[in-house]
Design a protein around this motif. Structure first.
Motif, PDB file in Angstrom:
ATOM      1  N   MET A 169     -10.256  52.141  15.328  1.00 48.67           N
ATOM      2  CA  MET A 169     -10.477  50.788  15.761  1.00 48.67           C
ATOM      3  C   MET A 169     -10.949  49.955  14.577  1.00 48.67           C
ATOM      4  O   MET A 169     -11.821  50.371  13.834  1.00 48.67           O
ATOM      5  N   ARG A 170     -10.386  48.802  14.427  1.00 51.09           N
ATOM      6  CA  ARG A 170     -10.730  47.934  13.314  1.00 51.09           C
ATOM      7  C   ARG A 170     -11.902  47.036  13.706  1.00 51.09           C
ATOM      8  O   ARG A 170     -11.893  46.430  14.772  1.00 51.09           O
ATOM      9  N   THR A 171     -12.887  46.958  12.819  1.00 51.98           N
ATOM     10  CA  THR A 171     -14.007  46.058  13.081  1.00 51.98           C
ATOM     11  C   THR A 171     -13.868  44.834  12.200  1.00 51.98           C
ATOM     12  O   THR A 171     -13.290  44.890  11.116  1.00 51.98           O
ATOM     13  N   ILE A 172     -14.426  43.735  12.676  1.00 54.50           N
ATOM     14  CA  ILE A 172     -14.341  42.477  11.948  1.00 54.50           C
ATOM     15  C   ILE A 172     -15.727  42.129  11.452  1.00 54.50           C
ATOM     16  O   ILE A 172     -16.694  42.119  12.217  1.00 54.50           O
ATOM     17  N   ALA A 173     -15.832  41.861  10.157  1.00 53.78           N
ATOM     18  CA  ALA A 173     -17.115  41.492   9.567  1.00 53.78           C
ATOM     19  C   ALA A 173     -17.579  40.170  10.169  1.00 53.78           C
ATOM     20  O   ALA A 173     -16.769  39.274  10.387  1.00 53.78           O
ATOM     21  N   PRO A 174     -18.882  40.022  10.437  1.00 56.02           N
ATOM     22  CA  PRO A 174     -19.391  38.780  11.039  1.00 56.02           C
ATOM     23  C   PRO A 174     -19.015  37.535  10.248  1.00 56.02           C
ATOM     24  O   PRO A 174     -18.778  36.488  10.813  1.00 56.02           O
ATOM     25  N   ALA A 175     -18.954  37.624   8.932  1.00 54.65           N
ATOM     26  CA  ALA A 175     -18.620  36.453   8.109  1.00 54.65           C
ATOM     27  C   ALA A 175     -17.185  35.990   8.348  1.00 54.65           C
ATOM     28  O   ALA A 175     -16.880  34.807   8.223  1.00 54.65           O
ATOM     29  N   SER A 176     -16.274  36.896   8.682  1.00 55.84           N
ATOM     30  CA  SER A 176     -14.874  36.514   8.879  1.00 55.84           C
ATOM     31  C   SER A 176     -14.563  36.183  10.339  1.00 55.84           C
ATOM     32  O   SER A 176     -13.457  35.778  10.656  1.00 55.84           O
ATOM     33  N   LEU A 177     -15.543  36.335  11.249  1.00 55.04           N
ATOM     34  CA  LEU A 177     -15.312  36.088  12.666  1.00 55.04           C
ATOM     35  C   LEU A 177     -14.880  34.649  12.967  1.00 55.04           C
ATOM     36  O   LEU A 177     -13.920  34.443  13.703  1.00 55.04           O
ATOM     37  N   ALA A 226     -10.538  31.066  14.662  1.00 57.99           N
ATOM     38  CA  ALA A 226      -9.733  29.868  14.390  1.00 57.99           C
ATOM     39  C   ALA A 226      -8.255  30.233  14.293  1.00 57.99           C
ATOM     40  O   ALA A 226      -7.393  29.530  14.826  1.00 57.99           O
ATOM     41  N   ALA A 227      -7.950  31.334  13.626  1.00 53.25           N
ATOM     42  CA  ALA A 227      -6.546  31.758  13.493  1.00 53.25           C
ATOM     43  C   ALA A 227      -5.975  32.145  14.851  1.00 53.25           C
ATOM     44  O   ALA A 227      -4.833  31.813  15.172  1.00 53.25           O
ATOM     45  N   LEU A 259      -1.662  38.316  16.821  1.00 53.56           N
ATOM     46  CA  LEU A 259      -1.803  39.372  15.828  1.00 53.56           C
ATOM     47  C   LEU A 259      -3.170  39.264  15.169  1.00 53.56           C
ATOM     48  O   LEU A 259      -3.735  38.177  15.063  1.00 53.56           O
ATOM     49  N   PRO A 260      -3.696  40.379  14.679  1.00 52.27           N
ATOM     50  CA  PRO A 260      -4.985  40.310  14.007  1.00 52.27           C
ATOM     51  C   PRO A 260      -4.859  39.516  12.706  1.00 52.27           C
ATOM     52  O   PRO A 260      -3.820  39.507  12.069  1.00 52.27           O
ATOM     53  N   CYS A 261      -5.924  38.861  12.399  1.00 54.61           N
ATOM     54  CA  CYS A 261      -5.939  38.049  11.180  1.00 54.61           C
ATOM     55  C   CYS A 261      -6.206  38.917   9.971  1.00 54.61           C
ATOM     56  O   CYS A 261      -6.960  39.886  10.027  1.00 54.61           O
TER      57      CYS A 261
END
Length: 189
Positions: A1-9, A14-15, A186-188
């Motif tokens: 599972m891919r996690t997203i860093a809080p800074a890129s959330l 938006a994307a 799609l995931p950013c």
């Protein structure tokens, strides 16, 4: 599972929101849920709220093709866009009526052959460039031969443009042909 860093959330949200808005804006007619009690069958809503019966008997106007250029809804009535779909013909160059109706126009427009068919209920299709011997008023059945792909217009040589209007406004022909792909986010990055 891919996690997203809080800074890129925020950038990811938006994307995703932009992708959703673009996918919704690109399809001016959407299918509504089927109601078994509705005697008119499946229906859709145009961008201005009008309804259109999604005809299951619409057919592709050529047998073998590749979708060369998709429908691109203009941002406003006179804005740029692509008010139809372009099909690169891969086999025979015969053109068929996408649905039953009557020829509304057959002739030359700006040096290219154009065939317009009135299907009733506010639906009108235009095929170009087409060489046809049909005349205005001639009835046509769904799938009946109406002409051959010719040259001219904005399409590449050997390609056919199909445009559809509902009550004078262009709609995506894929809605009637059953070919509107489902939007997929799609995931950013």
């Amino acid at each position: 599972m891919r996690t997203i860093a809080p800074a890129s959330l925020p950038r990811f949200r938006a994307a995703a929101a932009l992708a959703l808005v673009v996918s919704i804006a690109a399809v001016p007619v959407t299918a509504s849920a089927s109601n078994p009690d509705d005697p008119d069958g499946p229906a859709g809503r145009s961008a201005d709220g009008g309804s259109v019966a999604l005809a299951r008997d619409w057919l592709w106007p050529v047998d073998a093709f590749r979708l060369e250029r998709p429908f691109v809804a203009p941002p406003h009535e006179y804005g740029p866009g692509h008010r139809g779909i372009d099909l690169a013909v891969l086999g025979e160059d015969g053109v068929s009526a996408p649905a039953a109706g009557a020829v509304a126009f057959s002739g030359q427009v700006a040096g290219r052959g154009v065939l317009t068919i009135d299907h009733g209920d506010g639906l009108v299709s235009t095929l170009e460039p087409v060489e046809s011997t049909l005349v205005a008023g001639a009835p046509v059945a769904a799938g009946a031969a109406v002409g051959r792909v010719s040259a001219g217009g904005h399409t590449a040589p050997g390609a056919l443009h199909l445009g559809v209007r509902l009550d004078g406004r262009y709609i995506n022909p894929l809605v009637l042909l059953g070919g509107v792909p489902r939007a997929v986010l799609l995931p950013c990055c």
